[in-house]
Design a protein around this motif. Sequence first.
Motif, PDB file in Angstrom:
ATOM      1  N   THR A  50      23.482  51.066  48.749  1.00  0.00           N
ATOM      2  CA  THR A  50      23.736  50.937  47.314  1.00  0.00           C
ATOM      3  C   THR A  50      25.142  51.399  46.969  1.00  0.00           C
ATOM      4  N   GLY A  51      25.522  52.571  47.476  1.00  0.00           N
ATOM      5  CA  GLY A  51      26.862  53.085  47.215  1.00  0.00           C
ATOM      6  C   GLY A  51      27.945  52.192  47.785  1.00  0.00           C
ATOM      7  N   GLY A  52      27.718  51.693  49.013  1.00  0.00           N
ATOM      8  CA  GLY A  52      28.722  50.841  49.643  1.00  0.00           C
ATOM      9  C   GLY A  52      28.910  49.522  48.929  1.00  0.00           C
ATOM     10  N   THR A  53      27.805  48.877  48.545  1.00  0.00           N
ATOM     11  CA  THR A  53      27.930  47.584  47.857  1.00  0.00           C
ATOM     12  C   THR A  53      28.501  47.747  46.450  1.00  0.00           C
ATOM     13  N   ALA A  54      28.129  48.826  45.764  1.00  0.00           N
ATOM     14  CA  ALA A  54      28.719  49.080  44.444  1.00  0.00           C
ATOM     15  C   ALA A  54      30.217  49.332  44.572  1.00  0.00           C
ATOM     16  N   GLY A  55      30.615  49.998  45.676  1.00  0.00           N
ATOM     17  CA  GLY A  55      32.042  50.220  45.923  1.00  0.00           C
ATOM     18  C   GLY A  55      32.797  48.917  46.124  1.00  0.00           C
ATOM     19  N   VAL A  56      32.181  47.980  46.834  1.00  0.00           N
ATOM     20  CA  VAL A  56      32.801  46.663  47.018  1.00  0.00           C
ATOM     21  C   VAL A  56      32.977  45.969  45.670  1.00  0.00           C
ATOM     22  N   LYS A  57      31.964  46.067  44.806  1.00  0.00           N
ATOM     23  CA  LYS A  57      32.081  45.457  43.474  1.00  0.00           C
ATOM     24  C   LYS A  57      33.188  46.125  42.662  1.00  0.00           C
ATOM     25  N   HIS A  58      33.338  47.424  42.803  1.00  0.00           N
ATOM     26  CA  HIS A  58      34.404  48.127  42.089  1.00  0.00           C
ATOM     27  C   HIS A  58      35.768  47.634  42.559  1.00  0.00           C
ATOM     28  N   TRP A  59      35.908  47.431  43.865  1.00  0.00           N
ATOM     29  CA  TRP A  59      37.182  46.936  44.394  1.00  0.00           C
ATOM     30  C   TRP A  59      37.480  45.542  43.843  1.00  0.00           C
ATOM     31  N   LEU A  60      36.460  44.691  43.769  1.00  0.00           N
ATOM     32  CA  LEU A  60      36.660  43.351  43.231  1.00  0.00           C
ATOM     33  C   LEU A  60      37.083  43.407  41.762  1.00  0.00           C
ATOM     34  N   ASN A  61      36.465  44.297  41.004  1.00  0.00           N
ATOM     35  CA  ASN A  61      36.841  44.434  39.597  1.00  0.00           C
ATOM     36  C   ASN A  61      38.278  44.911  39.442  1.00  0.00           C
ATOM     37  N   LEU A  62      38.668  45.875  40.261  1.00  0.00           N
ATOM     38  CA  LEU A  62      40.048  46.356  40.213  1.00  0.00           C
ATOM     39  C   LEU A  62      41.030  45.249  40.602  1.00  0.00           C
ATOM     40  N   ARG A  63      40.653  44.483  41.601  1.00  0.00           N
ATOM     41  CA  ARG A  63      41.529  43.400  42.073  1.00  0.00           C
ATOM     42  C   ARG A  63      41.732  42.359  40.981  1.00  0.00           C
ATOM     43  N   GLU A  64      40.675  42.045  40.240  1.00  0.00           N
ATOM     44  CA  GLU A  64      40.791  41.071  39.155  1.00  0.00           C
ATOM     45  C   GLU A  64      41.687  41.571  38.027  1.00  0.00           C
ATOM     46  N   LYS A  65      41.760  42.883  37.883  1.00  0.00           N
ATOM     47  CA  LYS A  65      42.652  43.466  36.876  1.00  0.00           C
ATOM     48  C   LYS A  65      44.090  43.580  37.356  1.00  0.00           C
TER      49      LYS A  65
END
Length: 413
Positions: free
Chosen positions: A279-294
Motif C-alpha cells: 500500500t505504501g509503495g503503490t501510493a508512493g508511485v502515485k505521489h511521484w506521478l502527481n508530482l511529475r504532472e506538476k
Amino acid sequence: MVIVGLSAVYFTWWLVRDTPWEGHLMEWLNLVVRLMHITFGIAWIGASFYFVFLENALNRTRGLRDELAGNLWAVHGGGFYYLEKYKIAPKEIPRDLHWFKYEAYFTWLSGFSLLFVVYYFNARAFLIDKNVMDLSPLAAVSIGIGSFVVAWGIYHLLCKTPLVKKGPLFGLLGLLVATGFAWFYAHVFSGRAAFIHFGAMLGTLMAGNVFFIIIPAQKAMVQAAKRGLAPDPAKGKFAGLRSLHNNYFTLPVLFVMISNHFPSSFGHAQPWLVLMILTGGTAGVKHWLNLREKGQLNVWVLPVSALILLGAAFMTAPPKNPGECKGTATMAQVHAIVQQRCVQCHSAQPTDDVFTAPPNGVKYETPQDIIRLKDKIYQRVVVTKNMPQGNKTGMTEEERAVIRCWVEQGGGE
C-alpha cells in the motif's frame, strides 16, 4: 435496488443450495458481477487519473481571463482539445453539464455485490479461516460490513480536523489507521479475505467521498450559480481535497483487486505487513506521478517507492533452508496426499460443495498432472500454505513436508 438484487440472488441460491446447480450459479454470478465491477472501476479510476492530471498540468499563468484558474491544450485520437477551469463557476451554468458520479456509485455497488458472491455466500470456504479465528458466517459477514462503516466514520472525523490541511502529517496518520485495519482483518479473516476487505474498505472511503462530499458540494455550487449567488469556494476546495485523497487510494485498491491471484502476498505469515508495504509503495508511485504532472520532479520518491515494493518481494520469498528431509520422498507418497487432500476441487468432476469445475482448469488426477504443475503446487502448498482453500481437507504439516522434499529432490516419477 441493491438490496432487492442481493435478496433475489440469495433466494435463488437458497433454492439451489446443496444441488449441482449451486456451484454453477456461483461461478456465473462471479463472472458477471466481476466483469461489471472491472468495467465500472476502469471508468472511475480513469476519471480520477484524468482529472487529477488536468489539475496538475493546467497552465495557471499565461494568457488567462480573470475568471479562469487555468487552461490546457491536449491532443488525442487525431483531435485537438482545449479545456478551461473556472476559479469558482461560470456566470451562467450550461444546461448540458456532465456529472462524473455514476462510475463511482456502480463500481462500489458491483464490488459490494461481488463481496457477497465470492466471500459472504461462501463464508466457510473463502471468508473464514478457523486457524485464524473460528467465526460463524453471520458473525464474519457482520464484522466485514460493520468495519466499512467504522472506517468511514474515523476517516470522515479526521478530515474535519485541522490535520487535513497538513498533507504529509495527515497522510502518515491515515497510513497508521489503515495499518490498524489491515492488522485487524488479518487476525479475523483468511489472508485472501483480509486483503479483499482492506481494498473494499478503501473503496468505501472513495465512494463515500463522492456520495457524501464531492457531489453535494458540486450541487450546492451549481444551485448557487443558477440563483445568481456567489458559490462558496471553500466547498469546492474541500471536495477537491477529498478527490485527491481518492486519487492516492487508487493504486492500493487496484493491487488488492488482483491480489487474490498472487498467494505469495496474502499467504505470508504476516499478511497485514505485506499489505501495508505494498500500500505504501503503490501510493508512493502515485505521489511521484502527481508530482511529475506538476513539473515538480522528485528524484527520491520513485526509487524509494520501488525499494519498498521490492522489500515485499524479498520478504515473501521462501526460506533458503526450510529443513532437512527425512529420506527420499516418492511420487507414490505425493500422489496419495494429493488424492486425499486436493482432487475434491482439482479433478474433472469435483466433489467439493463450492466448485463444480476445477479452479482455473487445474487437475491433479494423474502423476503426470502433478509433475507438470509441481512448481505451482510447491508455491501454494509449501510456501504460502494457502491450499487447500482454508485447509478444508485438513492437510497436515507432515504432508506438506513430503511434497516439499519431493520437489526439492527433483519432483520426478
